[in-house]
Design a protein around this motif. Structure first.
Motif, short mmCIF file in Angstrom:
data_model
loop_
_atom_site.label_atom_id
_atom_site.label_comp_id
_atom_site.label_asym_id
_atom_site.label_seq_id
_atom_site.Cartn_x
_atom_site.Cartn_y
_atom_site.Cartn_z
N LEU A 221 21.12 17.43 4.15
CA LEU A 221 21.78 16.75 5.28
C LEU A 221 22.19 15.32 4.91
CD1 LEU A 221 19.60 18.02 8.31
CD2 LEU A 221 21.92 18.73 7.67
N GLY A 222 22.75 15.17 3.71
CA GLY A 222 23.22 13.86 3.26
C GLY A 222 24.53 13.48 3.92
N GLY A 223 24.92 12.22 3.70
CA GLY A 223 26.20 11.75 4.22
C GLY A 223 27.32 12.08 3.25
N LYS A 224 28.53 11.59 3.59
CA LYS A 224 29.71 11.92 2.78
C LYS A 224 30.00 10.87 1.72
CE LYS A 224 31.88 15.10 5.90
NZ LYS A 224 32.92 15.42 6.86
N GLU A 225 29.31 9.71 1.78
CA GLU A 225 29.59 8.63 0.82
C GLU A 225 28.40 8.39 -0.10
OE1 GLU A 225 31.51 5.07 3.13
OE2 GLU A 225 30.77 6.62 4.48
N ARG A 226 28.70 8.31 -1.40
CA ARG A 226 27.69 7.89 -2.39
C ARG A 226 27.80 6.38 -2.51
NH1 ARG A 226 28.50 6.54 -7.74
NH2 ARG A 226 26.70 6.81 -9.12
N SER A 274 30.02 22.75 5.86
CA SER A 274 30.72 23.99 6.20
C SER A 274 30.19 24.59 7.51
CB SER A 274 30.61 25.02 5.06
OG SER A 274 29.32 25.59 5.05
N TYR A 275 28.96 24.19 7.91
CA TYR A 275 28.40 24.66 9.20
C TYR A 275 28.82 23.75 10.35
CZ TYR A 275 25.12 27.31 6.24
OH TYR A 275 24.55 28.13 5.31
N GLY A 276 29.54 22.65 10.04
CA GLY A 276 29.99 21.76 11.11
C GLY A 276 29.32 20.40 11.13
N TYR A 277 28.43 20.14 10.17
CA TYR A 277 27.78 18.81 10.07
C TYR A 277 28.84 17.83 9.55
CZ TYR A 277 24.28 15.38 8.33
OH TYR A 277 23.53 14.26 8.06
N ASN A 278 29.05 16.73 10.27
CA ASN A 278 30.18 15.88 9.93
C ASN A 278 29.81 14.39 10.04
OD1 ASN A 278 32.78 15.13 9.30
ND2 ASN A 278 33.59 15.46 11.37
N PRO A 279 29.01 13.87 9.08
CA PRO A 279 28.59 12.48 9.17
C PRO A 279 29.77 11.51 9.13
CG PRO A 279 27.36 13.64 7.47
CD PRO A 279 28.49 14.54 7.88
N PRO A 280 29.83 10.55 10.06
CA PRO A 280 30.91 9.57 10.05
C PRO A 280 30.77 8.62 8.86
CG PRO A 280 29.65 9.50 12.12
CD PRO A 280 28.87 10.34 11.16
N PRO A 281 31.85 7.85 8.55
CA PRO A 281 31.75 6.84 7.49
C PRO A 281 30.63 5.85 7.82
CG PRO A 281 34.02 7.10 8.22
CD PRO A 281 33.19 7.91 9.14
N ILE A 282 29.96 5.34 6.76
CA ILE A 282 28.84 4.42 6.97
C ILE A 282 29.27 3.18 7.75
CG2 ILE A 282 27.17 2.93 5.78
CD1 ILE A 282 27.24 5.08 3.49
#
Ligand SMILES: NC(=O)c1ccc[n+]([C@@H]2O[C@H](COP(=O)([O-])OP(=O)(O)OC[C@H]3O[C@@H](n4cnc5c(N)ncnc54)[C@H](OP(=O)(O)O)[C@@H]3O)[C@@H](O)[C@H]2O)c1
Length: 292
Positions: A221-226, A274-282
């Motif tokens: 359940l990580g975010g989209k930004e490294r 792909s299941y719909g988890y969509n973390p916003p930008p930090i």
């Protein structure tokens, strides 16, 4: 009538955010240990989770329809210095919870960590081999393995670094950073330690999704930004208009810590996306937070 959910660690940072998220749809029974608190709509009880009979009695009296186990000794340096205590709460209590859920045949979600990885081959997918570099990570791995062995239907959610507003009884790492800069003191942050952070609210949304979709096995359940700790600090300075010149870059080797730290435990969370988890930008998440 709402179904009953048992959440361990509602006095913790994530547990409190989870209560806010699940309260409209679940009847919540939460636990705390050393920080008593009242959360509207949540029935909370004091329990030491290492006391097996106390835990079993509480569980049987509630008869929950699902469990989310967030309680833990969550500070790697503390676990490194107190391995016996860490083993009892992070491993043994987790295994016991899996057994209780298996006996009742109900969903069991466990919050593990990105620190199960050694940080040498990021980004890490669910199928990548674990290789923790400190006791906290080792104990989380033992908990994951033990829980899946006892109850293969367990959901293991590997959480990234989390940030957010302080709760009534817990803080995230950003409060210390903000305080240091507001006091006009220097804040040194690593340029060589990378994570994929999310807010506590987003993390709670991910756990809700895993529960609702009855995901079993391991889920990242990580975010989209490294992002490095230092880069995170730059975003924070921007969001809270803090004095820039006190933010300084350093390396992991510049600081002496009890627990060794992996360099880059960025999570590949494409399965959850792909299941719909969509973390916003930090930056967008930080903009919703307060600097107090
Ligand atoms: N925070 C992060 O960035 C992060 C990152 C990756 C994974 N995780 C994992 O996510 C979960 C939640 O983390 P968090 O930051 O919310 O943790 P936290 O703020 O440190 O809260 C820990 C919770 O565990 C409870 N607890 C500790 N020892 C206990 C015991 N012996 N018996 C009963 N309860 C006990 C605490 O209760 P009292 O405070 O009342 O004593 C508190 O509610 C943990 O499993 C952690 O390992 C966290």
């Amino acid at each position: 009538m709402k179904r009953k959910i048992f959440i361990t660690g509602v006095s913790g940072f994530l547990g409190w955010h989870l209560c806010q998220k699940l309260q409209p749809t679940w009847d919540i029974y939460g636990t705390y240990f050393s920080h008593p608190l009242e959360i509207p709509g949540v029935k909370s009880a004091k329990i030491n989770l290492v006391n097996e009979s106390e835990l079993k009695n509480l569980f049987l009296s509630i008869q929950p329809d699902a469990v989310i186990h967030t309680a833990a000794l969550s500070q790697p340096n503390y676990c490194q210095n107190h391995p016996t205590q860490s083993y009892a709460i992070n491993v043994q209590a987790s295994r016991h919870i899996a057994q209780l859920c298996a006996d009742a045949a109900i969903p069991c979600l466990f919050t593990s960590t990105d620190l199960v990885f050694d940080g040498l081959n990021p980004p890490y997918a669910e199928t990548d081999p674990v290789n923790p570099v400190n006791i906290y990570g080792e104990h989380k791995v033992l908990a994951e393995q033990g829980m899946l062995e006892i109850y293969p239907q367990t959901t293991i959610c590997r959480m990234p670094l989390m940030f957010g507003n302080p709760t009534p009884t817990a803080t995230s790492f950003i409060q210390g950073f903000i305080h240091t800069l507001q006091q006009g003191q220097d804040l040194k942050l690593f340029i060589d330690e990378y994570r994929t952070p999310v807010s506590g609210t987003t993390a709670a949304t991910g756990l809700q999704l895993a529960l609702n979709q009855n995901i079993q096995g391991i889920l990242h359940l990580g975010g989209k930004e490294r992002i490095s700790r230092y880069e995170f600090g730059q975003l924070m300075v921007e969001a809270f208009q803090l004095p820039k010149h006190h933010l300084q870059a350093c390396r992991q080797t510049d600081v002496n810590m009890a627990a060794p730290r992996p360099q880059d435990v960025s999570l590949d969370s494409s399965q959850a996306f792909s299941y719909g988890y969509n973390p916003p930008p930090i930056a967008a998440e930080l903009a919703t937070l307060s600097s107090f």
